[in-house]
Design a protein around this motif. Structure first.
Motif, short mmCIF file in Angstrom:
data_model
loop_
_atom_site.label_atom_id
_atom_site.label_comp_id
_atom_site.label_asym_id
_atom_site.label_seq_id
_atom_site.Cartn_x
_atom_site.Cartn_y
_atom_site.Cartn_z
N UNK A 166 43.25 38.87 41.58
CA UNK A 166 44.48 38.22 42.08
C UNK A 166 45.27 37.61 40.93
N UNK A 167 46.52 37.42 41.19
CA UNK A 167 47.34 36.78 40.20
C UNK A 167 46.95 35.30 40.09
N UNK A 210 49.80 28.80 39.23
CA UNK A 210 50.25 27.90 38.18
C UNK A 210 49.16 26.89 37.86
N UNK A 211 48.83 26.76 36.57
CA UNK A 211 47.84 25.79 36.11
C UNK A 211 46.46 26.36 35.99
N UNK A 212 46.23 27.65 36.56
CA UNK A 212 44.91 28.27 36.45
C UNK A 212 44.77 28.95 35.10
N UNK A 213 43.50 29.02 34.61
CA UNK A 213 43.25 29.64 33.31
C UNK A 213 42.48 30.94 33.55
N UNK A 268 42.35 43.07 45.90
CA UNK A 268 41.47 42.28 45.05
C UNK A 268 40.03 42.72 45.23
N UNK A 269 39.34 42.99 44.10
CA UNK A 269 37.94 43.41 44.14
C UNK A 269 37.75 44.91 44.09
N UNK A 270 38.81 45.69 44.32
CA UNK A 270 38.68 47.15 44.24
C UNK A 270 38.65 47.59 42.78
N UNK A 271 38.02 48.75 42.54
CA UNK A 271 37.95 49.26 41.17
C UNK A 271 39.32 49.76 40.74
N UNK A 328 47.47 46.14 43.63
CA UNK A 328 48.62 45.51 44.27
C UNK A 328 49.07 44.28 43.50
N UNK A 329 48.10 43.60 42.92
CA UNK A 329 48.42 42.38 42.18
C UNK A 329 48.99 42.68 40.81
#
Length: 351
Positions: A344-345, A348-351, A316-319, A327-328
């Motif tokens: 990151x993935x 559930x419930x996140x927009x 997460x955060x890498x170009x 990885x995600x």
């Protein structure tokens, strides 16, 4: 003493000797003490033999080319008192006449050999069309109708024999007299048999070609009938792996096992190693910083397209340039040559 004969001389002696032996063979058929054949003593064979005597004799004379001064013996006419009654009933009478004629020809053949071996010309036994026609025209209806009255119908028998003997001589000379000098010699015969050999070879090749065409047509019919059922394998090639049986792969339109390293390929699935690089099966997946063209070629699952090398997937955060770099599995903000950021993935419930 060594005697060297030319091929032409050998051919002359072969013809004359063959004609002599044919006469003697026909004579021995009527030698009841040498060949005690019961059938040859019966009435009908004896009448037929008497009928054939002047016909076969003139045919053999045409083959040898010998000139005979005693035409009565050759034509079986008035050879001895009572011959008209003895000849069609007694086999031994025919033996005496035919053997005499055959022995005369044999003596003339020996004389011909003596002349040729001494360097003489080929006038002995000339096989010319004129001489053959002269010999064969001695067969007349009168010669062939006197002894079989009532047996076959003399007129029909005589006419049939005339056609069977006289007409073919013209066809024989047309076939063998290659230089059209009205004479059949060794070169004519040699050329004719060579042409026959070539003709047989031509016919054999034509038959082989025709057989192959019929086999190809039969195979084509089977292929079309099979293909109409929807089975592409009938065509002898494949379009994809589904056209192959027994778990084989379709590579370059051919069903087979997976390709080994350094063999040609179109996709990774064609290779046993699972890696197809520049249309060539390469060793198993590449390590970090090894050359690559696709993500599947790298053991890390990431081929950095800007450097064409295998790289670790970013956290997460890498170009990143696409989702496969992360990885995600999520690369946010990447657009063409503009890199994005691994994200990151979402839960559930996140927009």
């Amino acid at each position: 003493t060594n005697i060297n004969l030319s091929d032409e001389s050998k051919f002359v002696l072969f013809r004359t000797g063959l004609a002599s032996l044919c006469k003697l063979f026909f004579a021995f058929l009527w030698q009841e003490q040498v060949l005690p054949i019961e059938f040859m003593l019966e009435e009908t064979p004896n009448k037929m033999g008497a009928e054939l005597m002047p016909i076969l004799t003139t045919v053999f004379n045409a083959l040898s080319g010998f000139e005979h001064t005693d035409s009565d013996l050759q034509e079986a006419l008035g050879v001895y008192p009572g011959d008209q009654s003895c000849r069609p009933t007694q086999p031994h009478a025919k033996w005496h006449e035919l053997s005499a004629s055959g022995l005369i020809d044999l003596a003339m053949t020996v004389d011909c050999f003596s002349s040729l071996s001494a360097g003489g010309d080929f006038n002995c036994g000339l096989l010319t069309q004129a001489r053959a026609q002269e010999q064969l025209t001695t067969i007349t209806l009168d010669d062939t109708t006197g002894w079989l009255d009532g047996a076959f119908g003399s007129a029909i028998w005589g006419w049939t024999m005339e056609q069977l003997v006289k007409i073919p001589i013209q066809h024989v000379f047309d076939a063998f007299d290659r230089d059209r000098n009205q004479e059949i010699n060794y070169v004519d015969v040699l050329r004719t048999f060579r042409d026959i050999e070539n003709w047989i070879e031509y016919i054999t090749n034509a038959m082989d070609s025709a057989t192959q065409i019929l086999e190809d047509l039969a195979n084509a019919r089977e292929t079309v009938e099979c293909f109409l059922t929807g089975d592409a394998s009938c065509l002898g090639f494949c379009l994809d792996d589904s056209d192959c049986s027994n778990g084989q792969d379709c590579t370059f339109f051919t069903c087979g096992g997976k390709q080994s390293n350094n063999q040609p390929c179109l996709e990774h699935n064609d290779c046993a190693s699972g890696a197809c690089t520049l249309f060539t099966c390469s060793p198993a997946l590449s390590n970090v910083n090894d050359f690559c063209l696709q993500n599947k070629e790298c053991d890390t699952g990431r081929c950095e397209w800007t450097s064409l090398t295998c790289q670790n997937k970013g956290g997460d955060g890498d170009t990143c340039n696409d989702d496969g770099d992360c990885d995600s599995g999520i690369c946010t903000g990447a657009l063409g040559f503009i890199p994005g950021v691994c994200s990151p993935k979402l839960k559930d419930g996140e927009f």
